[in-house]
Write a protein that holds these residues in place. Structure first.
Motif, mmCIF file in Angstrom:
data_model
loop_
_atom_site.group_PDB
_atom_site.id
_atom_site.type_symbol
_atom_site.label_atom_id
_atom_site.label_comp_id
_atom_site.label_asym_id
_atom_site.label_seq_id
_atom_site.Cartn_x
_atom_site.Cartn_y
_atom_site.Cartn_z
ATOM 1 N N ALA A 8 -9.431 32.037 -6.068
ATOM 2 C CA ALA A 8 -9.967 30.846 -6.728
ATOM 3 C C ALA A 8 -8.996 29.674 -6.585
ATOM 4 O O ALA A 8 -9.414 28.540 -6.319
ATOM 5 C CB ALA A 8 -10.246 31.137 -8.200
ATOM 6 N N GLN A 9 -7.715 29.947 -6.729
ATOM 7 C CA GLN A 9 -6.712 28.891 -6.592
ATOM 8 C C GLN A 9 -6.707 28.335 -5.167
ATOM 9 O O GLN A 9 -6.646 27.116 -4.963
ATOM 10 C CB GLN A 9 -5.327 29.438 -6.948
ATOM 11 C CG GLN A 9 -4.236 28.392 -6.895
ATOM 12 C CD GLN A 9 -2.878 28.964 -7.301
ATOM 13 O OE1 GLN A 9 -2.759 30.103 -7.741
ATOM 14 N NE2 GLN A 9 -1.846 28.174 -7.156
ATOM 15 N N ALA A 10 -6.792 29.208 -4.172
ATOM 16 C CA ALA A 10 -6.808 28.767 -2.776
ATOM 17 C C ALA A 10 -8.050 27.925 -2.492
ATOM 18 O O ALA A 10 -7.972 26.882 -1.831
ATOM 19 C CB ALA A 10 -6.745 29.973 -1.841
ATOM 20 N N PHE A 11 -9.198 28.356 -3.012
ATOM 21 C CA PHE A 11 -10.439 27.595 -2.801
ATOM 22 C C PHE A 11 -10.378 26.229 -3.475
ATOM 23 O O PHE A 11 -10.819 25.231 -2.910
ATOM 24 C CB PHE A 11 -11.649 28.379 -3.302
ATOM 25 C CG PHE A 11 -12.022 29.556 -2.434
ATOM 26 C CD1 PHE A 11 -12.083 29.440 -1.054
ATOM 27 C CD2 PHE A 11 -12.325 30.779 -3.000
ATOM 28 C CE1 PHE A 11 -12.434 30.523 -0.248
ATOM 29 C CE2 PHE A 11 -12.689 31.859 -2.213
ATOM 30 C CZ PHE A 11 -12.741 31.732 -0.835
ATOM 31 N N GLN A 12 -9.826 26.181 -4.678
ATOM 32 C CA GLN A 12 -9.708 24.894 -5.372
ATOM 33 C C GLN A 12 -8.768 23.955 -4.616
ATOM 34 O O GLN A 12 -9.019 22.751 -4.528
ATOM 35 C CB GLN A 12 -9.230 25.094 -6.813
ATOM 36 C CG GLN A 12 -10.262 25.753 -7.714
ATOM 37 C CD GLN A 12 -11.580 24.994 -7.743
ATOM 38 O OE1 GLN A 12 -11.625 23.768 -7.790
ATOM 39 N NE2 GLN A 12 -12.669 25.740 -7.696
ATOM 40 N N THR A 13 -7.695 24.505 -4.061
ATOM 41 C CA THR A 13 -6.770 23.689 -3.274
ATOM 42 C C THR A 13 -7.477 23.142 -2.035
ATOM 43 O O THR A 13 -7.321 21.971 -1.694
ATOM 44 C CB THR A 13 -5.530 24.505 -2.875
ATOM 45 O OG1 THR A 13 -4.871 24.958 -4.061
ATOM 46 C CG2 THR A 13 -4.562 23.686 -2.036
ATOM 47 N N GLU A 14 -8.260 23.984 -1.383
ATOM 48 C CA GLU A 14 -9.014 23.540 -0.201
ATOM 49 C C GLU A 14 -9.937 22.373 -0.566
ATOM 50 O O GLU A 14 -9.985 21.363 0.127
ATOM 51 C CB GLU A 14 -9.836 24.706 0.367
ATOM 52 C CG GLU A 14 -10.645 24.351 1.594
ATOM 53 C CD GLU A 14 -9.819 24.180 2.852
ATOM 54 O OE1 GLU A 14 -10.280 23.461 3.763
ATOM 55 O OE2 GLU A 14 -8.720 24.759 2.954
ATOM 56 N N LYS A 15 -10.646 22.507 -1.675
ATOM 57 C CA LYS A 15 -11.579 21.456 -2.099
ATOM 58 C C LYS A 15 -10.849 20.175 -2.490
ATOM 59 O O LYS A 15 -11.329 19.076 -2.217
ATOM 60 C CB LYS A 15 -12.437 21.969 -3.262
ATOM 61 C CG LYS A 15 -13.454 23.012 -2.814
ATOM 62 C CD LYS A 15 -14.099 23.787 -3.933
ATOM 63 C CE LYS A 15 -14.874 22.994 -4.907
ATOM 64 N NZ LYS A 15 -15.675 23.818 -5.835
ATOM 65 N N ARG A 16 -9.674 20.316 -3.095
ATOM 66 C CA ARG A 16 -8.908 19.133 -3.506
ATOM 67 C C ARG A 16 -8.360 18.390 -2.297
ATOM 68 O O ARG A 16 -8.434 17.165 -2.205
ATOM 69 C CB ARG A 16 -7.763 19.549 -4.441
ATOM 70 C CG ARG A 16 -6.908 18.380 -4.941
ATOM 71 C CD ARG A 16 -5.827 18.823 -5.923
ATOM 72 N NE ARG A 16 -5.076 19.989 -5.521
ATOM 73 C CZ ARG A 16 -4.085 19.990 -4.635
ATOM 74 N NH1 ARG A 16 -3.724 18.886 -4.025
ATOM 75 N NH2 ARG A 16 -3.432 21.111 -4.350
ATOM 76 N N LEU A 17 -7.813 19.136 -1.339
ATOM 77 C CA LEU A 17 -7.231 18.510 -0.156
ATOM 78 C C LEU A 17 -8.290 17.975 0.811
ATOM 79 O O LEU A 17 -8.080 16.957 1.472
ATOM 80 C CB LEU A 17 -6.335 19.507 0.591
ATOM 81 C CG LEU A 17 -5.059 19.941 -0.114
ATOM 82 C CD1 LEU A 17 -4.348 21.027 0.698
ATOM 83 C CD2 LEU A 17 -4.132 18.748 -0.329
ATOM 84 N N PHE A 18 -9.407 18.675 0.887
ATOM 85 C CA PHE A 18 -10.457 18.319 1.837
ATOM 86 C C PHE A 18 -11.811 18.340 1.122
ATOM 87 O O PHE A 18 -12.555 19.326 1.215
ATOM 88 C CB PHE A 18 -10.460 19.294 3.028
ATOM 89 C CG PHE A 18 -9.125 19.379 3.710
ATOM 90 C CD1 PHE A 18 -8.708 18.373 4.567
ATOM 91 C CD2 PHE A 18 -8.263 20.443 3.473
ATOM 92 C CE1 PHE A 18 -7.465 18.430 5.186
ATOM 93 C CE2 PHE A 18 -7.026 20.515 4.085
ATOM 94 C CZ PHE A 18 -6.621 19.498 4.941
#
Length: 86
Positions: free
Chosen positions: A51-61
């Motif tokens: 979940a943390q990795a997915f949220q980071t992906e959405k925040r950055l891109f």
């Protein structure tokens, strides 16, 4: 199964190392990097890290939001098939 899990762990370790190196240089990993890590974490049952990795992906891109949401919608495990008629 153990061989696949071992490969997944090795792949995650390599990505985590790359992420550390990129961060040290002030670089941003390419689009899909964190989403890929999220999928690997999911395959290992590490839902919190996924979940943390997915949220980071959405925040950055932000343009990846639809795809990441699609991946998360597919995360629900299939229901076991009931054998027999009762």
């Amino acid at each position: 199964f153990a061989e696949t899990t071992g490969f997944t762990v090795l792949q995650l370790q390599a990505l985590e190392k790359d992420l550390t190196l990129a961060s040290a240089k002030g670089a941003t990993p390419p689009p899909g990097f964190h989403a890929h890590m999220g999928l690997l974490y999911l395959s290992l049952g590490q839902d919190g890290q996924a979940a943390q990795a997915f949220q980071t992906e959405k925040r950055l891109f932000p343009e990846s939001t639809a795809y990441v949401d699609f991946l998360l919608s597919k995360k629900t495990p299939p229901q076991p098939k009931v054998q027999g008629g009762k």
